[in-house]
Scaffold this motif. Structure first.
Motif, PDB file in Angstrom:
ATOM      1  N   ALA A 154       0.834  -1.210   0.000  1.00  0.00           N
ATOM      2  CA  ALA A 154       0.000   0.000   0.000  1.00  0.00           C
ATOM      3  C   ALA A 154       0.862   1.251   0.000  1.00  0.00           C
ATOM      4  CB  ALA A 154      -0.919  -0.017   1.219  1.00  0.00           C
ATOM      5  N   ALA A 155       1.938   1.223   0.783  1.00  0.00           N
ATOM      6  CA  ALA A 155       2.832   2.380   0.813  1.00  0.00           C
ATOM      7  C   ALA A 155       3.522   2.565  -0.531  1.00  0.00           C
ATOM      8  CB  ALA A 155       3.876   2.192   1.926  1.00  0.00           C
TER       9      ALA A 155
ATOM     10  N   ALA B  66       1.091   4.128  -2.966  1.00  0.00           N
ATOM     11  CA  ALA B  66       0.872   5.548  -2.657  1.00  0.00           C
ATOM     12  C   ALA B  66       2.020   6.417  -3.146  1.00  0.00           C
ATOM     13  CB  ALA B  66       0.675   5.720  -1.154  1.00  0.00           C
ATOM     14  N   LEU B  67       3.242   5.864  -3.161  1.00  0.00           N
ATOM     15  CA  LEU B  67       4.407   6.625  -3.584  1.00  0.00           C
ATOM     16  C   LEU B  67       4.716   6.453  -5.060  1.00  0.00           C
ATOM     17  CD1 LEU B  67       6.772   5.891  -0.551  1.00  0.00           C
ATOM     18  CD2 LEU B  67       5.498   8.002  -1.007  1.00  0.00           C
ATOM     19  N   ASP B  68       4.041   5.514  -5.719  1.00  0.00           N
ATOM     20  CA  ASP B  68       4.358   5.187  -7.103  1.00  0.00           C
ATOM     21  C   ASP B  68       3.681   6.156  -8.065  1.00  0.00           C
ATOM     22  OD1 ASP B  68       5.526   3.756  -9.140  1.00  0.00           O
ATOM     23  OD2 ASP B  68       3.956   2.228  -9.222  1.00  0.00           O
TER      24      ASP B  68
ATOM     25  N   PRO C 193       0.954   7.469 -10.330  1.00  0.00           N
ATOM     26  CA  PRO C 193      -0.476   7.267 -10.046  1.00  0.00           C
ATOM     27  C   PRO C 193      -1.284   6.739 -11.246  1.00  0.00           C
ATOM     28  CG  PRO C 193      -0.083   9.577 -10.442  1.00  0.00           C
ATOM     29  CD  PRO C 193       1.257   8.914 -10.492  1.00  0.00           C
TER      30      PRO C 193
ATOM     31  N   PRO D 274      -5.289   4.110 -10.260  1.00  0.00           N
ATOM     32  CA  PRO D 274      -5.348   4.247  -8.794  1.00  0.00           C
ATOM     33  C   PRO D 274      -6.485   3.446  -8.164  1.00  0.00           C
ATOM     34  CG  PRO D 274      -6.123   6.248  -9.886  1.00  0.00           C
ATOM     35  CD  PRO D 274      -5.539   5.390 -10.952  1.00  0.00           C
TER      36      PRO D 274
ATOM     37  N   ASN E  47      -5.770   0.324  -5.605  1.00  0.00           N
ATOM     38  CA  ASN E  47      -6.213   0.491  -4.215  1.00  0.00           C
ATOM     39  C   ASN E  47      -7.275  -0.545  -3.838  1.00  0.00           C
ATOM     40  OD1 ASN E  47      -4.533   2.684  -3.570  1.00  0.00           O
ATOM     41  ND2 ASN E  47      -5.953   4.133  -4.511  1.00  0.00           N
TER      42      ASN E  47
ATOM     43  N   LYS F  60       5.543  15.365  -8.104  1.00  0.00           N
ATOM     44  CA  LYS F  60       4.268  14.713  -7.814  1.00  0.00           C
ATOM     45  C   LYS F  60       3.103  15.514  -8.406  1.00  0.00           C
ATOM     46  CE  LYS F  60       6.080  11.477  -5.183  1.00  0.00           C
ATOM     47  NZ  LYS F  60       6.058  10.040  -5.556  1.00  0.00           N
TER      48      LYS F  60
END
Length: 262
Positions: free
Chosen positions: A126-127, A130-132, A134, A137, A141, A223
């Motif tokens: 999950a982390a 979230a950092l990859d 997007p 999504p 998720n 980002k």
């Protein structure tokens, strides 16, 4: 004188008669003994015949019993070999049962260790998402949420849970070496547009509006989405068609963000 001769003659006749009578009696006596001997011989022959029949009958019984004895011995020999094989199989099965019992004890220990491991793997995934970059999504998720819900289910084995977690990791790995096109909504200049997204591994993620006027690229460093010049329009259109398998693979030029997550 004559009377004396007559008397002598009478005496001779009487003696002869007596002698004949004695001979006749002797002959009758011999016949009686012979008859007895013959009868005795018949009885002996009958007894011998009966004895022989009994001997023959006993011999047949003995031969029958001997044949049965041989047959039973063969069956015993076969059962002896079979019992040895069965004993060997049973011994092996007992060893396997012991090994299974030990394995089951180890499985219980592993299960207690695997469950926390899977929870940490899902949190890590999950982390990472979230950092990859997007892309997809909602799909990614939802996959993570389904994994978290699966951990609390009792109707799913530990092995199946672990398989699905590894499968999710494999899906994320595959994203890094595939090209994909999909549609979605994108906020462009305060407007939500229906656009086509193009993902090339994890090195490039761009979008193009349906009319082709608006294009942008994801900048992993900031980002944020950065607008693209129209010079990329032809290559992006071509790459979208290749990703949808409408064109054969070919060389294309697409923008690549520096310091993108890999």
């Amino acid at each position: 004188m004559k009377l004396s001769l007559l008397a002598k003659a009478s005496l001779i006749v009487s003696s002869a008669a007596m002698s004949f009578s004695g001979f006749s009696q002797g002959v009758n006596a011999d016949n009686s003994e012979l008859t007895q001997v013959v009868d005795a011989g018949k009885k002996i022959n009958q007894m011998a015949n009966n004895s022989q029949q009994r001997v023959d009958k006993l011999n047949e019984q003995i031969q029958s019993k001997l044949q049965q004895f041989k047959t039973v011995n063969k069956e015993i020999d076969g059962l002896t070999v079979y019992n040895k094989q069965m004993k060997a199989q049973i011994d092996n099965q007992l060893i396997e049962l012991q090994q299974l019992a030990e394995s089951m004890e180890q499985v219980s220990i592993i299960e207690r260790q695997v469950s926390p491991l899977m929870a940490r793997m899902i949190d890590t995934l999950a982390a990472f998402v979230a950092l990859d970059v997007p892309f997809l999504p909602e799909e990614r998720n939802d996959r993570i949420e389904n994994l978290k819900a699966m951990l609390d289910r009792a109707d799913v084995s530990v092995a199946e849970k672990f398989r699905r977690v590894l499968e999710a990791y494999q899906v994320e790995v595959d994203y890094g070496r595939t090209i994909e096109a999909y549609t979605g909504l994108q906020q462009v200049e305060s407007k939500e547009l229906d656009v086509d997204f193009l993902r090339i591994g994890r090195v490039s993620l761009v979008y193009r509006s349906r009319d082709g006027k608006a294009m942008g690229m994801w900048d992993q460093t900031s980002k944020s989405w950065q607008p693209l010049d129209s010079e990329y329009r032809t290559d992006i259109n071509k790459a979208l068609r290749i990703a949808r398998k409408q064109l054969a693979p070919d060389l294309i030029v697409v923008p690549v963000a520096q310091n993108s997550a890999e």
